[in-house]
Design an enzyme around this catalytic site. Structure first.
Site, PDB file in Angstrom:
ATOM      1  CG  HIS A  34     -23.819  47.548  41.296  1.00  0.00           C
ATOM      2  ND1 HIS A  34     -23.829  48.871  40.913  1.00  0.00           N
ATOM      3  CD2 HIS A  34     -25.086  47.107  41.159  1.00  0.00           C
ATOM      4  CE1 HIS A  34     -25.067  49.221  40.579  1.00  0.00           C
ATOM      5  NE2 HIS A  34     -25.848  48.154  40.703  1.00  0.00           N
ATOM      6  N   GLY A 119     -35.031  47.876  26.244  1.00  0.00           N
ATOM      7  CA  GLY A 119     -35.338  48.255  27.609  1.00  0.00           C
ATOM      8  C   GLY A 119     -35.217  47.136  28.620  1.00  0.00           C
ATOM      9  CB  ALA A 120     -35.077  43.524  28.367  1.00  0.00           C
ATOM     10  CG  LEU A 122     -31.623  41.559  27.450  1.00  0.00           C
ATOM     11  CD1 LEU A 122     -32.454  40.604  26.612  1.00  0.00           C
ATOM     12  CD2 LEU A 122     -31.014  40.823  28.635  1.00  0.00           C
ATOM     13  CB  SER A 123     -25.867  45.060  26.257  1.00  0.00           C
ATOM     14  OG  SER A 123     -25.726  45.166  27.649  1.00  0.00           O
ATOM     15  CB  SER A 124     -30.042  46.642  22.005  1.00  0.00           C
ATOM     16  OG  SER A 124     -30.412  47.843  22.655  1.00  0.00           O
ATOM     17  CG  ASP A 169     -23.121  46.086  28.763  1.00  0.00           C
ATOM     18  OD1 ASP A 169     -23.148  45.231  29.665  1.00  0.00           O
ATOM     19  OD2 ASP A 169     -23.704  47.181  28.850  1.00  0.00           O
TER      20      ASP A 169
END
Length: 387
Positions: A34, A119-120, A122-124, A169
């Site tokens: 943040h 959904g983890a 990790l910026s797929s 990301d």
């Protein structure tokens, strides 16, 4: 690897040609949460969970996409790029940005799949966008540098997909370096690499299995609270433009008594920026123990001062703190669910997994999934042959 072999075989079966192959990694953020929208610092790294692409040019203007993991296809045209509100938009948005920049493209084929847990956090999506831009840059000889490619990925997600994400990301996925983290200045985009020596240590992600149901509304609220603090302080310090320019002395003098909630929000950001700078110094001294303690401090700030954690994330960190061989732990990402990131000594990894899974289930009734990561290079070619 097996997935890349499968993607290449799928490409050859579908298009009867040999593709160029690209690896585009997901990312973690070691500390600095943040802080990006407050013009502060972040400390991400590319990891060994990635999107892999097999791609090649066509002789017409058609776009043929195969999402290997989903078993789905998309067929469209370079000359007709409209949002589909499906996974294809992450590809088409990059194509649209390349065309807006004046680059001439032909049609192309692409088969892609990944090892990034969905959904983890990790910026797929950033990995896919970077991979598409990187592949087309290579195939079409566009000569675009990495910084401009990742900026196109961000604009693709902002403008075409409609997700107003920051640049971290894409930056981490594209610019990552093995055994290093990136100290990224979110104001200037200046960056340096700091060593992260992983001898005997692993990055371990523990999924709370809680979805980020509050993250959008609360993200907007936190951002507004930070901006409110800056506006208030600017009356006394006209030179400041964001919390990046603010000190704890300013906050203590003008906000602590009069606006305690805004004070806590702003204080977290100011302290988190300092934790990150202290963390970089610890990494440069190869002092992972100190870095781990700063991660715990980050979580305490996120949970109690910025209030973006949740009981499940706090439980994961509390359990990790009690396990031997754990150097540090904190929640990662926007909050209200998702993963914790942990630094765990390799010789204690099996015991950590067993104990954390058992105690988390007992405390919450939920299972957790655990992902062990290494820091790797950013988006890159695997097989440079172009047919």
């Amino acid at each position: 690897m097996e997935l890349l072999t499968q993607l290449t075989a799928s490409y050859q079966d579908a298009f009867h040609a040999t593709p160029v192959s690209v690896c585009s990694p997901g990312r973690v953020n070691l500390i600095g949460e943040h802080t990006d929208y407050n013009e502060g610092f972040v400390l991400p790294a590319a990891i060994d969970k990635a999107i892999y692409l097999a791609a090649g040019l066509r002789s017409d203007d058609a776009i043929h996409l195969i999402a290997h993991d989903l078993g789905e296809t998309y067929v469209g045209s370079i000359s007709d790029l409209s949002p589909t509100h499906t996974w294809a938009d992450y590809v088409l948005g990059v194509v649209a940005q390349l065309r807006l920049a004046g680059h001439k493209l032909s049609g192309f084929n692409c088969v892609f799949g990944g090892t990034i847990p969905i959904g983890a956090g990790l910026s797929s999506s950033a990995a896919l966008e970077n991979g598409v831009g990187f592949a087309l840059n290579e195939l079409c000889g566009l000569g675009i540098d990495r910084l401009n490619l990742l900026k196109m990925s961000q604009r693709a997600e902002n403008d075409f997909v409609g997700a107003k994400v920051g640049i971290m990301d894409m930056f981490a996925s594209m610019m990552g370096r093995a055994e290093h983290v990136i100290k990224l200045d979110c104001r200037s985009l200046e960056y340096t690499y700091a060593p992260f020596r992983m001898d005997g240590v692993r990055i371990v992600l523990c999924d709370s299995q809680v979805k980020h149901s509050l993250v959008v509304s609360e993200y907007n609220t936190r951002r507004a609270e930070c901006e409110s603090g800056v506006r208030f302080l600017k009356v006394f310090y006209p030179e400041i433009n964001s919390l990046r320019d603010v000190t704890m002395d300013m906050l203590d003098r003008h906000l602590r008594e009069t606006q305690p909630l805004i004070y806590r929000r702003c204080a977290y950001v100011v302290q988190e920026n300092q934790r990150l700078l202290d963390g970089v110094a610890a990494l440069e001294a190869n002092d992972l123990a100190t870095f781990g303690q700063l991660m715990y401090g980050s979580h305490e700030g996120l949970s109690n001062w910025y209030q973006v954690s949740c009981p499940e994330l706090d439980t994961l960190v509390d359990i990790a703190r009690r396990q031997p061989g754990v150097l540090g732990a904190r929640m990662m990402g926007g909050g209200f669910g998702g993963c914790t990131i942990n630094l765990v000594r390799e010789d204690g990894l099996d015991a950590f997994k067993t104990q954390l899974t058992k105690h988390y289930k007992a405390a919450t009734g939920k299972d957790t999934s655990i992902h062990v990561c290494k820091i790797e290079n950013g988006t890159h070619l695997i097989h440079p042959t172009i047919s």
